[in-house]
Design an enzyme around this catalytic site. Sequence first.
Site, PDB file in Angstrom:
ATOM      1  CE1 TYR A  77      -1.397  -4.343  -2.120  1.00 14.32           C
ATOM      2  CE2 TYR A  77      -3.575  -4.255  -3.792  1.00 14.32           C
ATOM      3  CZ  TYR A  77      -3.600  -4.631  -2.542  1.00 14.32           C
ATOM      4  OH  TYR A  77      -4.240  -3.949  -1.924  1.00 14.32           O
TER       5      TYR A  77
ATOM      6  CB  SER B 215      -7.927  -5.826  -2.984  1.00 10.34           C
ATOM      7  OG  SER B 215      -7.502  -5.084  -3.726  1.00 10.34           O
TER       8      SER B 215
END
Length: 228
Positions: A152, A139
């Site tokens: 995350y 990501s």
Amino acid sequence: MTGRLDGRTAIVTGGGRGIGAAVARELTGRGARVTVFARTAAELEEVVRSGGAALAVAGDVAAEADVVRLRAAHERVLGPCDVLVHAAGILERGRVEALDPIAWRRVLDVNLTGAFLVARAVLPGMRSRGRGRILAIASISGHVGTPEGSAYNASKWGLIGFAKSLAEELRGSGVQVMTVSPGGVDTRMLAQTPFPPAMGVDEVARVVGWCAAEAPDAMNGSDVEVFG
Ligand SMILES: NC(=O)c1ccc[n+]([C@@H]2O[C@H](COP(=O)([O-])OP(=O)(O)OC[C@H]3O[C@@H](n4cnc5c(N)ncnc54)[C@H](OP(=O)(O)O)[C@@H]3O)[C@@H](O)[C@H]2O)c1
């Protein structure tokens, strides 16, 4: 290099919806026979029913026994795994002092340890055949810091580090590892955040398809930024 994956097989974790389902459709479109894996059987079966994959296996990527069962089912029905895409992921947001340690651990378990478990399951076969591609969806959050994103973001920074280390272990083996780092993608996960989408799932899937079928071996260990 033709861009086709005829005669090859692939496993896509997180293949029930969102980016993973789009990746399964992309790899199937390139000729691969694909197993999709996630916890929600109904979503997996819909991907198979609509022609996006050949086989659905339900399970938890953070549970080693489920991952072993996934590899066995894939090999039994479709044959040895040539391409692994770890797209399974979860998001838990919250300031560090408010984030439940259980939520922190779960994010690391699914996003990072899950990648380790699935790679570990397919690696012996790939090594013995002298070929394979291991891809993981990292990501933009693996490149920057985000308020309320500590778990995350740590999982995605870790995922890129894991892939780069594995790539070094595999140098010269014929097995190649890469990560793909999208920016905001229009999925159920992004809807949990204040961030607007920068792209759709099919754009990310096209990049993953290229990594699986066309990227040169010299890109082993690379992270491909698709920030939008
Ligand atoms: N959307 C974005 O903006 C964005 C940006 C960059 C990277 N990513 C990454 O892209 C990947 C896919 O995300 P998405 O946006 O497509 O999210 P999504 O629509 O929520 O899809 C996530 C997929 O992962 C599966 N999954 C979650 N926990 C699992 C577990 N324990 N075991 C097996 N499968 C599990 C989900 O199925 P079940 O819930 O049924 O298990 C689902 O199929 C994730 O790794 C995410 O971090 C997303």
